[in-house]
Design a protein around this motif. Structure first.
Motif, PDB file in Angstrom:
ATOM      1  N   ARG A 124     -23.460  29.550 -26.272  1.00 13.20           N
ATOM      2  CA  ARG A 124     -23.340  30.632 -25.289  1.00 13.20           C
ATOM      3  C   ARG A 124     -24.050  31.841 -25.885  1.00 13.20           C
ATOM      4  O   ARG A 124     -23.907  32.105 -27.086  1.00 13.20           O
ATOM      5  CB  ARG A 124     -21.875  30.996 -25.015  1.00 13.20           C
ATOM      6  CG  ARG A 124     -21.051  29.858 -24.407  1.00 13.20           C
ATOM      7  CD  ARG A 124     -21.509  29.496 -22.996  1.00 13.20           C
ATOM      8  NE  ARG A 124     -20.728  28.403 -22.429  1.00 13.20           N
ATOM      9  CZ  ARG A 124     -20.992  27.105 -22.592  1.00 13.20           C
ATOM     10  NH1 ARG A 124     -22.027  26.716 -23.335  1.00 13.20           N
ATOM     11  NH2 ARG A 124     -20.251  26.196 -22.028  1.00 13.20           N
ATOM     12  N   CYS A 126     -25.629  36.073 -25.455  1.00 15.25           N
ATOM     13  CA  CYS A 126     -25.487  37.377 -24.809  1.00 15.25           C
ATOM     14  C   CYS A 126     -26.875  38.004 -24.679  1.00 15.25           C
ATOM     15  O   CYS A 126     -27.749  37.768 -25.511  1.00 15.25           O
ATOM     16  CB  CYS A 126     -24.597  38.280 -25.656  1.00 15.25           C
ATOM     17  SG  CYS A 126     -24.437  39.935 -24.942  1.00 15.25           S
ATOM     18  N   THR A 141     -15.061  35.022 -22.863  1.00 17.96           N
ATOM     19  CA  THR A 141     -16.270  34.797 -22.057  1.00 17.96           C
ATOM     20  C   THR A 141     -17.235  35.972 -22.203  1.00 17.96           C
ATOM     21  O   THR A 141     -18.270  36.013 -21.543  1.00 17.96           O
ATOM     22  CB  THR A 141     -15.925  34.633 -20.555  1.00 17.96           C
ATOM     23  OG1 THR A 141     -15.248  35.814 -20.129  1.00 17.96           O
ATOM     24  CG2 THR A 141     -15.055  33.417 -20.309  1.00 17.96           C
ATOM     25  N   THR A 142     -16.873  36.928 -23.054  1.00 22.35           N
ATOM     26  CA  THR A 142     -17.733  38.106 -23.235  1.00 22.35           C
ATOM     27  C   THR A 142     -18.137  38.260 -24.707  1.00 22.35           C
ATOM     28  O   THR A 142     -17.490  37.708 -25.597  1.00 22.35           O
ATOM     29  CB  THR A 142     -17.013  39.397 -22.781  1.00 22.35           C
ATOM     30  OG1 THR A 142     -15.754  39.449 -23.440  1.00 22.35           O
ATOM     31  CG2 THR A 142     -16.825  39.438 -21.274  1.00 22.35           C
ATOM     32  N   LYS A 148     -20.640  42.363 -23.079  1.00 29.80           N
ATOM     33  CA  LYS A 148     -21.267  41.795 -21.866  1.00 29.80           C
ATOM     34  C   LYS A 148     -20.864  40.333 -21.678  1.00 29.80           C
ATOM     35  O   LYS A 148     -20.491  39.644 -22.627  1.00 29.80           O
ATOM     36  CB  LYS A 148     -22.791  41.863 -21.986  1.00 29.80           C
ATOM     37  CG  LYS A 148     -23.360  43.251 -21.773  1.00 29.80           C
ATOM     38  CD  LYS A 148     -24.857  43.148 -21.418  1.00 29.80           C
ATOM     39  CE  LYS A 148     -25.562  44.462 -21.666  1.00 29.80           C
ATOM     40  NZ  LYS A 148     -26.302  44.500 -22.932  1.00 29.80           N
ATOM     41  N   GLU A 149     -21.020  39.857 -20.427  1.00 33.68           N
ATOM     42  CA  GLU A 149     -20.684  38.468 -20.088  1.00 33.68           C
ATOM     43  C   GLU A 149     -21.655  37.500 -20.799  1.00 33.68           C
ATOM     44  O   GLU A 149     -22.865  37.725 -20.802  1.00 33.68           O
ATOM     45  CB  GLU A 149     -20.795  38.320 -18.566  1.00 33.68           C
ATOM     46  CG  GLU A 149     -20.066  37.145 -17.972  1.00 33.68           C
ATOM     47  CD  GLU A 149     -18.538  37.205 -18.110  1.00 33.68           C
ATOM     48  OE1 GLU A 149     -17.956  36.120 -18.170  1.00 33.68           O
ATOM     49  OE2 GLU A 149     -17.947  38.325 -18.178  1.00 33.68           O
ATOM     50  N   PHE A 151     -23.693  33.854 -21.330  1.00 27.49           N
ATOM     51  CA  PHE A 151     -24.267  32.876 -20.406  1.00 27.49           C
ATOM     52  C   PHE A 151     -24.903  31.706 -21.169  1.00 27.49           C
ATOM     53  O   PHE A 151     -25.043  31.747 -22.395  1.00 27.49           O
ATOM     54  CB  PHE A 151     -25.286  33.531 -19.452  1.00 27.49           C
ATOM     55  CG  PHE A 151     -26.445  34.189 -20.143  1.00 27.49           C
ATOM     56  CD1 PHE A 151     -27.625  33.498 -20.368  1.00 27.49           C
ATOM     57  CD2 PHE A 151     -26.352  35.515 -20.590  1.00 27.49           C
ATOM     58  CE1 PHE A 151     -28.691  34.098 -21.012  1.00 27.49           C
ATOM     59  CE2 PHE A 151     -27.424  36.115 -21.238  1.00 27.49           C
ATOM     60  CZ  PHE A 151     -28.589  35.412 -21.447  1.00 27.49           C
TER      61      PHE A 151
END
Ligand code: AP5
Ligand code: MG
Length: 206
Positions: A124, A126, A141-142, A148-149, A151
């Motif tokens: 994951r 950022c 999830t951040t 920030k989220e 992804f």
């Protein structure tokens, strides 16, 4: 400090170790992948060109990346050493680099195939550049640094990952011999805890 090249398959942990080297030795971390992704996000002409290759898991043409690295290495902060992460990735890129720079050491971040698949499928990221793995994120999830989220990278889809690994074997793995012949190659067994691997990385850099 030294001029360092990081070799290793996609998902081996080059970016993770490069961030630790940067913090410890205060030298810039130059990741061609990060530069290209930033250009894609900003919609620059370079980003538009790069996107079609990256999304297919192919390499961006040599002349494009060679040009951008040569420019980056001329910047002031590269005077006292740097870490190249994801460059060179082909023999022509390595030959061009040898014409403009003196590389001291090539660290080969060595990880078996099954571990690579595990690392890439759980990655994951950022937008600020931080990288995490689901195994240590828990419910988060951040981003722990900027909030920030997080992804999943577009090129971490299973179909693309397979092609990236094929491209690595064919075009990038020959660089291991290229640097071995120059007497600059240091292998780091990169299975295990990130901090423990970093201890071996530091030993290889002394
Ligand atoms: P690039 O961004 O360079 O991608 P890559 O080489 O495929 O490598 P990755 O960034 O996927 O992996 P990494 O080794 O950095 O691993 P990470 O530290 O994230 O390039 C992307 C694309 O851009 C290319 O496909 C190409 O199209 C283009 N491109 C870039 N440079 C180019 C060039 N020179 N020429 C032409 N085209 C170019 O770690 C992976 C995961 O594992 C993370 O989740 C991390 O948290 C986790 N992890 C790391 N270490 C450990 C550990 N010890 N234990 C458990 N988990 C770990
Ligand atoms: Mg990376």
């Amino acid at each position: 400090m030294k001029n360092i090249v990081l070799l290793g398959a996609p998902g081996a942990g080059k970016g993770t170790q490069a961030a630790l080297i940067r913090e410890e030795f205060h030298i810039p971390h130059i990741s061609t992948g990060d530069i290209l992704r930033r250009n894609i996000k900003e919609g620059t002409p370079l980003g538009v060109t790069a996107k079609k290759y990256i999304d297919a898991g192919e390499l961006v043409p040599d002349d494009v990346v060679i040009g951008l690295v040569e420019l980056r290495l001329k910047e002031d902060d590269c005077k006292d050493g740097y870490i190249l992460d994801g460059f060179p990735r082909t023999i022509p890129q390595a030959e061009s680099l040898d014409k403009v720079a003196r590389i001291d050491v090539a660290l080969n971040i060595d990880v078996p195939f099954d571990v690579i698949m595990e690392r890439m499928s759980g990655r994951r990221v950022c937008a600020c550049g931080e990288t995490y793995h689901v195994s240590t994120l828990g419910d988060a999830t951040t981003c722990q640094k900027c909030g920030k989220e997080l992804f999943i990278r577009d090129d971490d889809r299973p179909e693309t990952v397979e092609n990236r690994l094929r491209v690595y074997e064919k075009q990038t793995a020959p660089l291991i011999d290229y640097y071995r012949k120059q007497g600059k190659l240091k292998d780091v067994n990169a299975v295990g805890e990130i901090d423990k691997i970093f201890e071996d990385v530091k030993k290889a850099l002394i």
